[in-house]
Enzyme design. Structure first.
Site, mmCIF file in Angstrom:
data_model
loop_
_atom_site.group_PDB
_atom_site.id
_atom_site.type_symbol
_atom_site.label_atom_id
_atom_site.label_comp_id
_atom_site.label_asym_id
_atom_site.label_seq_id
_atom_site.Cartn_x
_atom_site.Cartn_y
_atom_site.Cartn_z
ATOM 1 N N HIS A 1 0.860 -1.193 0.000
ATOM 2 C CA HIS A 1 0.000 0.000 0.000
ATOM 3 C C HIS A 1 0.891 1.236 0.000
ATOM 4 O O HIS A 1 1.368 1.681 1.048
ATOM 5 C CB HIS A 1 -0.926 0.001 1.226
ATOM 6 N N HIS B 1 1.901 5.216 -2.059
ATOM 7 C CA HIS B 1 1.407 6.366 -2.847
ATOM 8 C C HIS B 1 2.632 6.994 -3.500
ATOM 9 O O HIS B 1 3.033 8.101 -3.138
ATOM 10 C CB HIS B 1 0.693 7.378 -1.951
ATOM 11 N N HIS C 1 -9.834 2.446 0.382
ATOM 12 C CA HIS C 1 -9.415 3.126 1.611
ATOM 13 C C HIS C 1 -10.668 3.348 2.462
ATOM 14 O O HIS C 1 -11.593 4.057 2.036
ATOM 15 C CB HIS C 1 -8.861 4.524 1.299
ATOM 16 N N HIS D 1 -6.863 0.024 5.739
ATOM 17 C CA HIS D 1 -7.024 0.710 7.040
ATOM 18 C C HIS D 1 -8.102 0.057 7.905
ATOM 19 O O HIS D 1 -7.793 -0.478 8.947
ATOM 20 C CB HIS D 1 -7.226 2.219 6.886
ATOM 21 N N ASP E 1 2.214 3.216 2.999
ATOM 22 C CA ASP E 1 1.261 4.309 2.808
ATOM 23 C C ASP E 1 2.062 5.541 2.355
ATOM 24 O O ASP E 1 3.107 5.400 1.732
ATOM 25 C CB ASP E 1 0.446 4.530 4.098
HETATM 26 ZN ZN LIG Z 1 -3.270 5.155 1.482
#
Ligand SMILES: [Zn+2]
Length: 397
Positions: free
Chosen positions: A59, A61, A212, A244, A298
Site C-alpha cells: 500500500h 502512494h 481506503h 485501514h 502508505d
Molecule cells: Zn493510502
C-alpha cells in the site's frame, strides 16, 4: 546459454545455512555444497546472512511523495479533508513531476529490499491522469527491477467530483489493475453510490478492488458490510481488499465477530500499516481467523505527513510495536504481512524462497527474522529475478 548465479551460504528465513542456484532468474536448486552448472556461473558469498523473500509494499502512494525535495514543513490540519485540501495546494505550489518523484521513492524502496509495490495513484478532475502517466513511466523504466501494481485512486472523492469516475475508468484502460475507493460515506456521503460504481468497474474490466476506509465505528462497519454484500453478489471472492479498516478495532465484540466472519467467507484482505494514533485491525486475531492481511508504507514524506523511508522491515517493526508483539512468532506474523501477505494480494506469481520461485530476495544481517526486523540492518544484497538491484544498502538500477 542460461544465466546462472550461485549464492553460497545463505539462511532462507533464518533456517540452516545452504546454497541456492538461480538459473535465468528462477530458483533452480537449494541445498548444501551445490555445484556450479557451468564455468560462467556467477558466485556470490552470502556469508551466512539471512535471506528473506523480496519485501512487498502492498500500500504505497509513490506518485506524490516529496522524497528528494528540500524539507517541506507539514501544515495540514487534523481532519482527513484538511489533508486532502492541503495536498492539492502543495501540489500546485511545488509543481512536482510524478514520474521523477515515483522513481525516486521506488529506488529508495529497492535499496531497502522491496521487490513489489501496490501503489494507489491519485486520479482527480484537477490533474486528470498526470500522476498515472508518471507512474506508468516509472513502471516501464524499472520493469526489470520491481513489479508495480497500480490502483486507480479517487483521492479527492469519486461522486462528489463529477468526471472522476470517467477518469478512473480511463485509468483501467491505460493499465491500472485495481479500482480504488475512498470512504464512500465519509467523503462522498453516498456509500451505495460509490460502491456500486466501483464494483461495476471491477466487473466490467475484470480488475480487483482496494478501498481506503478510514470511517470509524459503526459508520465504517456498515461499509464493510456493504463491501461484503457486493463482493458476494459479484462472486469477487479473494479479489477485494479494504485498506485501514480502523472500524474493525472500534466496534463491540459481537459486531466484530460478524464482520470477521464475512471477511473470512469472502476472502476479503485487510491492509494495515500500523497507524500512529488510530485504533487499527487486530493482526493476530484476524490472522488466526484466516483473514489475509498485508501491509505497506502508505504515504512517505508527502503532504499528508513527514514520516516514512520506504523500508518494509521498519514497517514490520512498526506493526509489531503497535501490536505489542514480543514473541518471535508474533513478529514473524508482521513480517509475513510485509512479504507473503502482500505478494498474495498482488497475485505475484512464483513468489517465495522455494525451488521454482522467482529469485526475488534480500540478504540482511540477523540470526533470525525477528532479529532482522528489530535491527533493520542495511540490506547487503537485493535480487530481482536473479539480477542484483541493490547492494550494501544502495540501489544500483
Ligand atoms: Zn493510502
Amino acid at each position: 546459454m542460461a544465466e546462472s548465479l550461485l549464492l553460497r551460504n545463505i539462511r532462507p528465513w533464518g533456517r540452516a545455512a545452504t546454497d541456492m542456484l538461480i538459473v535465468d532468474g528462477v530458483i533452480a536448486q537449494i541445498g548444501p555444497d551445490l555445484a556450479a552448472p557451468n564455468p560462467h556461473t556467477r558466485m556470490i558469498d552470502g556469508a551466512g546472512l539471512l535471506a528473506l523473500p523480496g519485501l512487498v509494499d502492498g500500500h504505497a502512494h509513490i506518485d506524490k511523495t516529496l522524497w528528494g525535495q528540500s524539507w517541506h514543513p507539514h501544515r495540514a490540519g487534523p481532519l482527513l479533508i484538511d489533508k486532502i485540501t492541503n495536498e492539492r495546494t502543495v501540489r500546485r505550489e511545488m509543481n512536482l513531476d510524478p514520474a521523477e518523484q515515483s522513481a525516486r521513492i521506488v529506488r529508495q524502496g529497492i535499496s531497502r529490499g522491496t521487490t513489489h509495490i501496490r501503489t494507489h495513484v491519485d486520479i482527480d478532475t484537477e490533474q486528470g491522469l498526470a500522476n498515472l502517466e508518471g507512474v506508468l513511466a516509472t513502471r516501464a523504466a524499472l520493469r526489470d527491477a520491481i513489479d508495480i501494481q497500480i490502483v486507480a485512486f479517487p483521492q479527492s472523492g469519486l461522486l462528489i467530483r463529477p468526471g472522476t469516475l470517467d477518469l478512473i475508468e480511463e485509468s483501467l484502460r491505460q493499465g491500472a489493475e485495481v479500482v480504488g475507493g475512498l470512504d464512500p460515506a465519509g467523503i462522498d456521503r453516498d456509500p451505495a453510490g460509490q460502491l456500486d460504481a466501483i464494483f461495476a468497474l471491477a466487473e466490467r474490466y475484470g480488475v480487483e478492488v482496494d478501498i481506503h476506509l478510514h470511517d470509524g465505528g459503526e459508520l465504517g462497519a456498515l461499509q464493510v458490510e456493504m463491501i461484503a454484500e457486493r463482493t458476494r453478489a459479484l462472486g469477487l471472492h479473494g479479489r477485494v481488499a479494504i485498506s485501514h479498516a480502523f472500524c474493525l478495532a472500534m466496534v463491540e465484540e459481537p459486531r466484530y465477530r460478524a464482520l470477521e466472519a464475512q471477511l473470512v467467507e469472502l476472502d476479503i484482505a485487510i491492509m494495515t500499516h500500523g497507524p500512529g494514533n488510530r485504533p487499527f485491525p487486530p493482526i493476530l486475531r484476524l490472522t488466526q481467523a484466516g483473514v489475509r492481511l498485508f501491509s505497506g508504507n502508505d504515504g512517505i514524506r508527502d503532504a499528508w505527513g513527514p514520516f516514512g523511508n520506504g523500508d518494509m522491515l521498519e514497517r514490520a517493526w512498526i506493526l509489531s510495536y503497535r501490536s505489542n508483539f514480543r514473541m518471535d512468532e508474533e513478529v514473524e506474523v508482521a513480517l509475513r504481512m510485509c512479504t507473503h501477505g502482500g505478494a498474495a494480494v498482488m497475485r505475484a506469481p512464483r513468489y517465495g524462497l522455494e525451488v521454482g520461485c522467482d529469485a526475488d530476495l534480500v540478504l540482511v544481517a540477523g540470526e533470525t527474522p525477528t532479529m532482522a526486523v528489530m535491527d533493520r540492518a542495511p540490506r547487503a544484497l537485493v535480487l530481482k529475478r536473479g539480477r542484483v538491484i541493490a547492494a550494501e544498502g544502495r540501489c544500483i538500477v
